[in-house]
Write an enzyme that holds these catalytic residues in place. Structure first.
Site, PDB file in Angstrom:
ATOM      1  N   HIS A   1       0.892  -1.350  -0.007  1.00 51.12           N
ATOM      2  CA  HIS A   1       0.208  -0.019  -0.254  1.00 51.12           C
ATOM      3  C   HIS A   1       0.734   1.029  -0.089  1.00 51.12           C
ATOM      4  O   HIS A   1       1.485   1.417   1.421  1.00 51.12           O
ATOM      5  CB  HIS A   1      -0.981   0.423   1.197  1.00 51.12           C
ATOM      6  CG  HIS A   1      -1.587   0.729   1.215  1.00 51.12           C
ATOM      7  ND1 HIS A   1      -2.497   2.063   2.466  1.00 51.12           N
ATOM      8  CD2 HIS A   1      -2.244   1.241  -0.103  1.00 51.12           C
ATOM      9  CE1 HIS A   1      -3.149   2.260   2.632  1.00 51.12           C
ATOM     10  NE2 HIS A   1      -3.668   2.048   0.581  1.00 51.12           N
TER      11      HIS A   1
ATOM     12  N   HIS B   1      -0.734  10.419  -2.670  1.00 50.33           N
ATOM     13  CA  HIS B   1      -2.314  10.748  -2.152  1.00 50.33           C
ATOM     14  C   HIS B   1      -2.886  12.106  -1.627  1.00 50.33           C
ATOM     15  O   HIS B   1      -3.743  11.931  -2.594  1.00 50.33           O
ATOM     16  CB  HIS B   1      -1.744   9.782  -0.909  1.00 50.33           C
ATOM     17  CG  HIS B   1      -3.013   8.958  -0.698  1.00 50.33           C
ATOM     18  ND1 HIS B   1      -3.847   9.995   0.697  1.00 50.33           N
ATOM     19  CD2 HIS B   1      -3.562   8.124  -0.816  1.00 50.33           C
ATOM     20  CE1 HIS B   1      -5.121   9.663   0.773  1.00 50.33           C
ATOM     21  NE2 HIS B   1      -5.469   8.290   0.180  1.00 50.33           N
TER      22      HIS B   1
END
Length: 255
Positions: A16, A58
């Site tokens: 991740h 992100h």
């Protein structure tokens, strides 16, 4: 290649944002360390810079993950590259990578899969289109599943490009469309957080023909829980517990 994720006889481990438990998230060092550890897939996030360069980051701002302040879309590539995206355990400085830099890194890893997350934004469709073209240029599309919390982007990628998509439980998505021809009909897989992971939710997606994956099982207990529920794609901040569990299972089979 991405179709192998339908194989429930084994399980797959995704890093991740790379190996973000130990290295600065979404940086080349985090991806490299996840690869070194042995993950099967890398999950990463894409946004445009001010000059429409695909950046692996992100948040919609640089505040949390760099030493800068402001919206990603207000910085040019050069300006973003001047920021520090973190220092690793060895004291090395890292920058926000571009998608092309990520693709170059993966050239020597032909079997690694990609989970490409398109972040919700006013230009998300342009980001998706540019990302798909870049990944196509590198001949990486067969290795990709495309993810978004924006149901419009999931539908766009599914309908226009006929590519595999991952969405989320409807209550977590923007612009979710209910019904038999709605958002769930565009989803190949659903990402379920460990907090929401239940047999009932997994059964619901199974009935809809949607694969159930989870994030982020980062402890031995969480890995055991996910596998016990039949999850076969685990997206981990720390991939080590999942990798150790897989090694243990393989050793048991050999013995």
């Amino acid at each position: 290649m991405i179709e192998q994720l339908k194989n429930t006889d084994t399980f797959f481990i995704a890093g991740h944002r790379g190996f973000m438990a130990k290295y600065p998230e979404n940086t080349l060092i985090a991806f490299q360390k996840a690869l070194d550890a042995g993950v099967d897939m890398l999950e990463f996030d894409l946004r445009f810079s001010k000059d429409s360069v695909l950046m692996v980051i992100h948040d919609d701002t640089v505040d949390r993950t760099t030493n800068g302040t402001g919206k990603v879309s207000d910085f040019t590539l050069t300006e973003l590259k001047s920021l520090s995206a973190g220092v690793d355990v060895d004291g090395q400085f890292h920058t926000i990578p571009t998608l092309e830099e990520f693709c170059e890194l993966l050239k020597t890893y032909p079997d690694v899969l990609f989970n490409v997350e398109i972040k919700p934004s006013p230009d998300a469709k342009r980001v998706a289109a540019a990302a798909i073209q870049t990944l196509k240029d590198y001949d990486y599309l067969p290795r990709c599943v495309f993810t978004s919390f924006d149901a419009e982007i999931v539908a766009y990628i599914h309908d226009v490009y006929d590519l595999r998509t991952q969405g989320f439980p409807g209550e977590l998505m923007f612009n979710f469309v209910p019904g038999p021809n709605g958002t769930y009909s565009k989803m190949w897989a659903a990402g379920i957080s460990m907090k929401l992971l239940t047999p009932d939710l997994i059964e619901k997606f199974m009935e809809l023909g949607i694969l159930s994956w989870c994030y982020c099982p980062d402890t031995e207990e969480q890995v055991t829980q996910a596998l016990g529920l039949g999850i076969n794609v685990l997206t981990c901040n720390n991939p080590i517990p999942a990798l150790e569990e897989r090694k243990k299972l393989k050793d048991e089979i050999k013995s």
